[in-house]
Scaffold this motif. Structure first.
Motif, PDB file in Angstrom:
ATOM      1  N   PRO A  83      -9.853  38.376 118.655  1.00  0.00           N
ATOM      2  CA  PRO A  83      -8.993  37.368 118.013  1.00  0.00           C
ATOM      3  C   PRO A  83      -9.738  36.118 117.562  1.00  0.00           C
ATOM      4  O   PRO A  83      -9.462  35.582 116.493  1.00  0.00           O
ATOM      5  CB  PRO A  83      -7.970  37.030 119.094  1.00  0.00           C
ATOM      6  CG  PRO A  83      -7.932  38.206 119.976  1.00  0.00           C
ATOM      7  CD  PRO A  83      -9.323  38.793 119.945  1.00  0.00           C
ATOM      8  N   SER A 136      -4.124  37.580 109.790  1.00  0.00           N
ATOM      9  CA  SER A 136      -2.766  38.097 109.642  1.00  0.00           C
ATOM     10  C   SER A 136      -2.748  39.609 109.796  1.00  0.00           C
ATOM     11  O   SER A 136      -1.911  40.179 110.505  1.00  0.00           O
ATOM     12  CB  SER A 136      -2.216  37.697 108.277  1.00  0.00           C
ATOM     13  OG  SER A 136      -0.979  38.314 108.048  1.00  0.00           O
ATOM     14  N   SER A 178      -3.281  40.649 113.431  1.00  0.00           N
ATOM     15  CA  SER A 178      -2.106  40.480 114.285  1.00  0.00           C
ATOM     16  C   SER A 178      -1.081  41.584 114.037  1.00  0.00           C
ATOM     17  O   SER A 178      -0.465  42.102 114.970  1.00  0.00           O
ATOM     18  CB  SER A 178      -1.479  39.099 114.098  1.00  0.00           C
ATOM     19  OG  SER A 178      -0.967  38.952 112.810  1.00  0.00           O
ATOM     20  N   CYS A 209      -2.350  44.762 115.603  1.00  0.00           N
ATOM     21  CA  CYS A 209      -2.141  44.699 117.051  1.00  0.00           C
ATOM     22  C   CYS A 209      -0.707  45.067 117.389  1.00  0.00           C
ATOM     23  O   CYS A 209      -0.455  45.834 118.321  1.00  0.00           O
ATOM     24  CB  CYS A 209      -2.480  43.307 117.572  1.00  0.00           C
ATOM     25  SG  CYS A 209      -2.239  43.116 119.344  1.00  0.00           S
ATOM     26  N   ARG A 237       5.115  41.904 121.707  1.00  0.00           N
ATOM     27  CA  ARG A 237       4.513  40.607 121.363  1.00  0.00           C
ATOM     28  C   ARG A 237       3.568  40.085 122.438  1.00  0.00           C
ATOM     29  O   ARG A 237       2.583  39.430 122.131  1.00  0.00           O
ATOM     30  CB  ARG A 237       5.610  39.559 121.120  1.00  0.00           C
ATOM     31  CG  ARG A 237       6.275  39.677 119.786  1.00  0.00           C
ATOM     32  CD  ARG A 237       7.279  38.555 119.555  1.00  0.00           C
ATOM     33  NE  ARG A 237       6.786  37.222 119.825  1.00  0.00           N
ATOM     34  CZ  ARG A 237       6.075  36.480 118.973  1.00  0.00           C
ATOM     35  NH1 ARG A 237       5.771  36.967 117.798  1.00  0.00           N
ATOM     36  NH2 ARG A 237       5.688  35.267 119.298  1.00  0.00           N
ATOM     37  N   CYS A 264      -0.095  40.765 122.005  1.00  0.00           N
ATOM     38  CA  CYS A 264      -0.774  40.268 120.810  1.00  0.00           C
ATOM     39  C   CYS A 264      -0.779  38.747 120.682  1.00  0.00           C
ATOM     40  O   CYS A 264      -1.078  38.221 119.610  1.00  0.00           O
ATOM     41  CB  CYS A 264      -0.124  40.883 119.570  1.00  0.00           C
ATOM     42  SG  CYS A 264      -0.167  42.674 119.572  1.00  0.00           S
ATOM     43  N   ASP A 266      -2.833  36.496 121.629  1.00  0.00           N
ATOM     44  CA  ASP A 266      -4.124  35.939 121.224  1.00  0.00           C
ATOM     45  C   ASP A 266      -4.314  36.057 119.707  1.00  0.00           C
ATOM     46  O   ASP A 266      -4.881  35.162 119.073  1.00  0.00           O
ATOM     47  CB  ASP A 266      -5.267  36.641 121.942  1.00  0.00           C
ATOM     48  CG  ASP A 266      -5.305  36.319 123.423  1.00  0.00           C
ATOM     49  OD1 ASP A 266      -4.746  35.272 123.814  1.00  0.00           O
ATOM     50  OD2 ASP A 266      -5.886  37.111 124.185  1.00  0.00           O
ATOM     51  N   TYR A 267      -3.859  37.150 119.128  1.00  0.00           N
ATOM     52  CA  TYR A 267      -3.985  37.336 117.681  1.00  0.00           C
ATOM     53  C   TYR A 267      -3.078  36.381 116.920  1.00  0.00           C
ATOM     54  O   TYR A 267      -3.458  35.854 115.875  1.00  0.00           O
ATOM     55  CB  TYR A 267      -3.665  38.790 117.306  1.00  0.00           C
ATOM     56  CG  TYR A 267      -4.724  39.732 117.786  1.00  0.00           C
ATOM     57  CD1 TYR A 267      -5.883  39.941 117.046  1.00  0.00           C
ATOM     58  CD2 TYR A 267      -4.593  40.388 118.999  1.00  0.00           C
ATOM     59  CE1 TYR A 267      -6.877  40.789 117.500  1.00  0.00           C
ATOM     60  CE2 TYR A 267      -5.581  41.237 119.457  1.00  0.00           C
ATOM     61  CZ  TYR A 267      -6.717  41.433 118.700  1.00  0.00           C
ATOM     62  OH  TYR A 267      -7.700  42.263 119.151  1.00  0.00           O
ATOM     63  N   PHE A 268      -1.885  36.136 117.445  1.00  0.00           N
ATOM     64  CA  PHE A 268      -0.987  35.180 116.810  1.00  0.00           C
ATOM     65  C   PHE A 268      -1.571  33.780 116.860  1.00  0.00           C
ATOM     66  O   PHE A 268      -1.502  33.022 115.890  1.00  0.00           O
ATOM     67  CB  PHE A 268       0.389  35.184 117.474  1.00  0.00           C
ATOM     68  CG  PHE A 268       1.106  36.499 117.379  1.00  0.00           C
ATOM     69  CD1 PHE A 268       1.007  37.301 116.265  1.00  0.00           C
ATOM     70  CD2 PHE A 268       1.883  36.938 118.425  1.00  0.00           C
ATOM     71  CE1 PHE A 268       1.667  38.506 116.164  1.00  0.00           C
ATOM     72  CE2 PHE A 268       2.562  38.139 118.350  1.00  0.00           C
ATOM     73  CZ  PHE A 268       2.448  38.919 117.224  1.00  0.00           C
ATOM     74  N   TYR A 284      -4.313  33.351 114.322  1.00  0.00           N
ATOM     75  CA  TYR A 284      -3.757  33.158 112.979  1.00  0.00           C
ATOM     76  C   TYR A 284      -3.258  31.724 112.800  1.00  0.00           C
ATOM     77  O   TYR A 284      -3.521  31.089 111.776  1.00  0.00           O
ATOM     78  CB  TYR A 284      -2.631  34.158 112.722  1.00  0.00           C
ATOM     79  CG  TYR A 284      -2.014  34.012 111.357  1.00  0.00           C
ATOM     80  CD1 TYR A 284      -2.731  34.322 110.212  1.00  0.00           C
ATOM     81  CD2 TYR A 284      -0.718  33.550 111.212  1.00  0.00           C
ATOM     82  CE1 TYR A 284      -2.172  34.184 108.950  1.00  0.00           C
ATOM     83  CE2 TYR A 284      -0.150  33.415 109.959  1.00  0.00           C
ATOM     84  CZ  TYR A 284      -0.880  33.732 108.835  1.00  0.00           C
ATOM     85  OH  TYR A 284      -0.322  33.583 107.592  1.00  0.00           O
TER      86      TYR A 284
END
Length: 96
Positions: free
Chosen positions: A21, A50, A53, A56, A64, A67, A69-71, A74
């Motif tokens: 991420p 984006s 995420s 993921c 959710r 994920c 860390d990915y949000f 972003y």
């Protein structure tokens, strides 16, 4: 995609590995996207974050919690991008 069952009985599909991420927390230089086109609300230097995420979410069956860390990466990318654009506008830098 082919599926396979692991030793613990869970089904793992062979999907491309997700990037770390933090690797998507910084935006690409936005001037690269605007070169010769003018500003557009459809240009997004954070597209990779984006995409990561969403990948993921697809990989973890839309859980959710898996994920977050990915949000956050972003959101960090978008924040840095907007701050960079504001600073450039204040400094009078053109995007051409």
């Amino acid at each position: 995609m082919t599926s396979r069952i692991t030793d613990d009985g869970t089904d793992k599909t062979s999907a491309p590995a997700l990037p770390v991420p933090a690797s998507n927390a910084a935006p690409e230089p936005y001037q690269k996207h605007f070169k010769g086109k003018g500003a557009s609300k459809f240009v997004d230097p954070c597209a990779e974050a984006s995409k990561a995420s969403m990948n993921c979410m697809n990989l973890h069956d839309y859980d959710r919690e898996q994920c977050l860390d990915y949000f956050q990466a972003y959101r960090d990318c978008k924040k840095a991008w907007m701050e960079q654009r504001k600073a450039d506008r204040r400094a009078g830098k053109a995007v051409d």
